[in-house]
Design a protein around this motif. Structure first.
Motif, PDB file in Angstrom:
ATOM      1  N   ILE A 194      26.915   8.532  22.121  1.00  0.00           N
ATOM      2  CA  ILE A 194      27.115   8.164  23.523  1.00  0.00           C
ATOM      3  C   ILE A 194      26.662   9.330  24.399  1.00  0.00           C
ATOM      4  CG2 ILE A 194      28.740   7.420  25.304  1.00  0.00           C
ATOM      5  CD1 ILE A 194      30.643   6.525  23.117  1.00  0.00           C
ATOM      6  N   ALA A 195      25.776   9.045  25.340  1.00  0.00           N
ATOM      7  CA  ALA A 195      25.410  10.034  26.360  1.00  0.00           C
ATOM      8  C   ALA A 195      26.169   9.680  27.629  1.00  0.00           C
ATOM      9  CB  ALA A 195      23.905  10.016  26.615  1.00  0.00           C
ATOM     10  N   THR A 196      26.756  10.670  28.270  1.00  0.00           N
ATOM     11  CA  THR A 196      27.554  10.396  29.463  1.00  0.00           C
ATOM     12  C   THR A 196      26.873  10.968  30.702  1.00  0.00           C
ATOM     13  OG1 THR A 196      28.863  12.433  29.382  1.00  0.00           O
ATOM     14  CG2 THR A 196      29.636  10.585  28.051  1.00  0.00           C
ATOM     15  N   GLY A 197      27.153  10.333  31.833  1.00  0.00           N
ATOM     16  CA  GLY A 197      26.637  10.824  33.103  1.00  0.00           C
ATOM     17  C   GLY A 197      26.143   9.698  33.984  1.00  0.00           C
ATOM     18  N   LEU A 218      18.269   9.961  22.537  1.00  0.00           N
ATOM     19  CA  LEU A 218      17.097  10.052  21.664  1.00  0.00           C
ATOM     20  C   LEU A 218      17.115  11.355  20.875  1.00  0.00           C
ATOM     21  CD1 LEU A 218      14.308   8.716  24.056  1.00  0.00           C
ATOM     22  CD2 LEU A 218      15.236   7.579  22.045  1.00  0.00           C
ATOM     23  N   LEU A 219      17.509  12.427  21.542  1.00  0.00           N
ATOM     24  CA  LEU A 219      17.608  13.716  20.865  1.00  0.00           C
ATOM     25  C   LEU A 219      18.567  13.640  19.687  1.00  0.00           C
ATOM     26  CD1 LEU A 219      17.309  16.868  20.696  1.00  0.00           C
ATOM     27  CD2 LEU A 219      19.234  16.972  22.299  1.00  0.00           C
ATOM     28  N   ILE A 220      19.786  13.178  19.936  1.00  0.00           N
ATOM     29  CA  ILE A 220      20.813  13.182  18.888  1.00  0.00           C
ATOM     30  C   ILE A 220      20.480  12.198  17.776  1.00  0.00           C
ATOM     31  CG2 ILE A 220      23.243  12.821  18.383  1.00  0.00           C
ATOM     32  CD1 ILE A 220      22.633  15.387  19.940  1.00  0.00           C
ATOM     33  N   THR A 221      20.027  10.996  18.115  1.00  0.00           N
ATOM     34  CA  THR A 221      19.699  10.035  17.053  1.00  0.00           C
ATOM     35  C   THR A 221      18.529  10.526  16.216  1.00  0.00           C
ATOM     36  OG1 THR A 221      18.342   8.761  18.621  1.00  0.00           O
ATOM     37  CG2 THR A 221      20.608   8.022  18.268  1.00  0.00           C
ATOM     38  N   SER A 222      17.586  11.233  16.837  1.00  0.00           N
ATOM     39  CA  SER A 222      16.459  11.773  16.073  1.00  0.00           C
ATOM     40  C   SER A 222      16.909  12.911  15.172  1.00  0.00           C
ATOM     41  CB  SER A 222      15.361  12.246  17.021  1.00  0.00           C
ATOM     42  OG  SER A 222      14.838  11.164  17.771  1.00  0.00           O
ATOM     43  N   LEU A 223      17.791  13.765  15.666  1.00  0.00           N
ATOM     44  CA  LEU A 223      18.333  14.831  14.817  1.00  0.00           C
ATOM     45  C   LEU A 223      19.129  14.254  13.651  1.00  0.00           C
ATOM     46  CD1 LEU A 223      19.474  17.364  17.570  1.00  0.00           C
ATOM     47  CD2 LEU A 223      17.586  17.663  15.947  1.00  0.00           C
ATOM     48  N   LEU A 224      19.874  13.189  13.913  1.00  0.00           N
ATOM     49  CA  LEU A 224      20.599  12.517  12.837  1.00  0.00           C
ATOM     50  C   LEU A 224      19.633  11.938  11.820  1.00  0.00           C
ATOM     51  CD1 LEU A 224      23.341  10.750  14.972  1.00  0.00           C
ATOM     52  CD2 LEU A 224      23.784  12.411  13.157  1.00  0.00           C
ATOM     53  N   ALA A 225      18.555  11.326  12.301  1.00  0.00           N
ATOM     54  CA  ALA A 225      17.570  10.749  11.379  1.00  0.00           C
ATOM     55  C   ALA A 225      16.965  11.833  10.490  1.00  0.00           C
ATOM     56  CB  ALA A 225      16.480  10.023  12.164  1.00  0.00           C
ATOM     57  N   GLU A 226      16.712  13.004  11.074  1.00  0.00           N
ATOM     58  CA  GLU A 226      16.185  14.107  10.268  1.00  0.00           C
ATOM     59  C   GLU A 226      17.180  14.568   9.215  1.00  0.00           C
ATOM     60  OE1 GLU A 226      14.985  17.116  13.018  1.00  0.00           O
ATOM     61  OE2 GLU A 226      13.293  15.942  13.789  1.00  0.00           O
ATOM     62  N   ALA A 227      18.455  14.296   9.437  1.00  0.00           N
ATOM     63  CA  ALA A 227      19.492  14.622   8.455  1.00  0.00           C
ATOM     64  C   ALA A 227      19.800  13.443   7.537  1.00  0.00           C
ATOM     65  CB  ALA A 227      20.769  15.070   9.171  1.00  0.00           C
ATOM     66  N   GLY A 228      19.012  12.368   7.642  1.00  0.00           N
ATOM     67  CA  GLY A 228      19.186  11.211   6.774  1.00  0.00           C
ATOM     68  C   GLY A 228      20.231  10.225   7.231  1.00  0.00           C
ATOM     69  N   ILE A 229      20.598  10.250   8.511  1.00  0.00           N
ATOM     70  CA  ILE A 229      21.652   9.377   9.032  1.00  0.00           C
ATOM     71  C   ILE A 229      21.082   8.498  10.135  1.00  0.00           C
ATOM     72  CG2 ILE A 229      23.877   9.301  10.240  1.00  0.00           C
ATOM     73  CD1 ILE A 229      24.466  12.063   8.967  1.00  0.00           C
ATOM     74  N   THR A 230      21.287   7.202  10.018  1.00  0.00           N
ATOM     75  CA  THR A 230      20.896   6.264  11.064  1.00  0.00           C
ATOM     76  C   THR A 230      22.103   5.994  11.942  1.00  0.00           C
ATOM     77  OG1 THR A 230      19.242   5.234   9.640  1.00  0.00           O
ATOM     78  CG2 THR A 230      19.961   3.984  11.570  1.00  0.00           C
ATOM     79  N   ALA A 231      21.961   6.263  13.245  1.00  0.00           N
ATOM     80  CA  ALA A 231      23.098   6.125  14.162  1.00  0.00           C
ATOM     81  C   ALA A 231      22.992   4.843  14.961  1.00  0.00           C
ATOM     82  CB  ALA A 231      23.147   7.314  15.116  1.00  0.00           C
ATOM     83  N   THR A 232      24.141   4.395  15.465  1.00  0.00           N
ATOM     84  CA  THR A 232      24.160   3.322  16.444  1.00  0.00           C
ATOM     85  C   THR A 232      24.330   3.956  17.821  1.00  0.00           C
ATOM     86  OG1 THR A 232      26.551   3.068  16.214  1.00  0.00           O
ATOM     87  CG2 THR A 232      25.157   1.676  14.839  1.00  0.00           C
ATOM     88  N   VAL A 233      23.528   3.510  18.779  1.00  0.00           N
ATOM     89  CA  VAL A 233      23.577   4.072  20.123  1.00  0.00           C
ATOM     90  C   VAL A 233      24.328   3.114  21.027  1.00  0.00           C
ATOM     91  CG1 VAL A 233      22.229   4.903  22.082  1.00  0.00           C
ATOM     92  CG2 VAL A 233      21.379   5.217  19.742  1.00  0.00           C
TER      93      VAL A 233
END
Length: 420
Positions: A194-197, A218-233
């Motif tokens: 979750i991005a707030t603002g 996009l930053l956080i989900t991409s960093l998660l993907a690089e760590a092998g984790i698919t996130a829900t936004v």
């Protein structure tokens, strides 16, 4: 939420996270589906590797005694009586002066004790060519030459992987070769972002004064993907603490971790910190790191862990790298959770951050003397300089007590991605 703490060292915060985060549940996966997961059990070889003595080269399986007198002046002729291909169960009997053609990986005939390579023999068509019926060998063959012995790699029952190991491509191949078909792993964490603002709009939308394009999700989900984790936004949250609190309360029963950006400072509109004040398992922290000082982290009443990061993109990125990524890897049971630090020569001067760990995005190149790093953004604009920081391939870590860095000095760098 526990009250805001004094400034604490980054290492202390990391150690607390690694000690407190839970492990995800176990699952059994076929090897073909296990890449990128973390092993949750000790795995042993189910059979010897190799399974039997076999040839390490294409050539001829011979009896070394037959070639003891071979020389360039007086080559020994061997009669070729057959062939053993890779995957064949054929075990031809060899008499005195006999040999068989053999392919790499094929089982060694019981009567043979050496391999003569194709290149070392001369067949009817000339040197280095396969012989049909007779091959001339101009040198002795050492017993055991070019033979892979049964079990010389691993033997049945030997431990070949441990809990906490990352299942990489080469580790999966090793397990498969040793007869393993399925493994117990820790389930990949379910993560919500979750991005707030209220000032955030989707990338590409027209911006009015005071509005900015939202990049943190996009930053956080991409960093998660690089760590092998698919996130829900989940939808970017407006600056309303009540609705934000209700949203994370709902998500806390559905996921393992929630990552938020923004709203963790002491301001009147910092909704994340305000909403989390009702959560006794969450701590508000000021970490001795630059950028990324304000943090909130802990377990929500609904069960999920929350990592509330600063809203400036540079601060969010460094906070993820230092704190969130290791914690999520530990959730999966990973034993090694921090990246390797390497010494790199500074290519220019930059100012340090007295009293705080400086985490500076850097580009890295090489010259005749080794690796060189230079700041990807100005050291005083790291927290918000998202546009100019896209070329960074890692972070220079400058300890709180070090102070300024001079060109030619060595700094520790963690590489996070990109070309060097």
């Amino acid at each position: 939420m526990a009250g805001t703490s004094p400034l604490i060292p980054a290492a202390e915060h990391v150690n607390w996270l690694l000690a407190e985060v839970p492990r995800t549940p176990l699952a059994t996966l076929q090897l073909r589906d296990a890449h990128g997961h973390t092993l949750a059990e000790t795995v042993t070889a189910q059979h010897d590797l190799p399974l039997w003595d076999n040839s390490a080269m294409d050539g001829y399986a011979v009896r070394s005694a037959d070639l003891a007198a071979a020389s360039a002046d007086l080559p020994v002729a061997l009669r070729v009586i057959g062939e053993v291909a890779a995957g064949s169960a054929h075990d031809p009997a060899l008499g005195a002066g006999e040999c068989v053609r053999i392919m790499t990986g094929a089982p060694l005939p019981s009567d043979a004790d050496a391999i003569v390579t194709v290149e070392a023999g001369e067949g009817e068509s000339g040197p280095g060519e396969w012989a049909a019926t007779r091959v001339f060998v101009a040198a002795p063959a050492r017993a055991g030459a070019h033979i892979r012995r049964q079990g010389e790699d691993v033997t049945a029952g030997v431990e070949i992987a441990r809990p906490g190991d990352l299942l990489t491509a080469v580790r999966i191949a090793a397990l498969a070769a040793a007869g393993v078909s399925a493994v117990a792993v820790h389930r990949t964490p379910r993560v919500a972002v979750i991005a707030t603002g209220s000032e955030l709009l989707a990338p590409g939308e027209p911006l009015a004064r005071g509005q900015i394009s939202e990049s943190n999700s996009l930053l956080i989900t991409s960093l998660l993907a690089e760590a092998g984790i698919t996130a829900t936004v989940h939808a970017v949250s407006a600056d309303d603490a009540s609705s934000f609190g209700a949203r994370i309360a709902e998500l806390a029963t559905q996921v393992d971790a929630i990552i938020t950006t923004g709203g963790v400072g002491p301001g009147a509109h910092d909704i994340v910190r305000i909403a989390l004040a009702a959560e006794p398992g969450v701590r508000a922290l000021r970490v001795a790191v630059k950028p990324g000082q304000p943090q909130c982290a802990g377990v929500l009443s609904g069960g999920a862990w929350i990592f509330a990061l600063p809203g400036n993109p540079g601060s969010a990125a460094t906070s993820f790298e230092l704190f969130v990524r290791p914690a999520l890897l530990r959730m999966q049971g990973r034993t090694v959770v921090e990246r390797t630090q390497i010494p790199v020569r500074a290519g220019t001067d930059w100012r340090g951050s007295a009293g705080r760990l400086q985490v500076l995005p850097v580009s890295v190149s090489s010259d005749d003397d080794g690796l060189v790093c230079t700041p990807a953004v100005h050291e005083r604009r790291v927290s918000h300089a998202v546009g100019s920081g896209g070329g960074a391939v890692g972070y220079a870590l400058v300890p709180p007590e070090r102070g300024d860095v001079r060109a030619g000095e060595t700094v520790q760098v963690i590489l996070t991605g990109g070309a060097v």
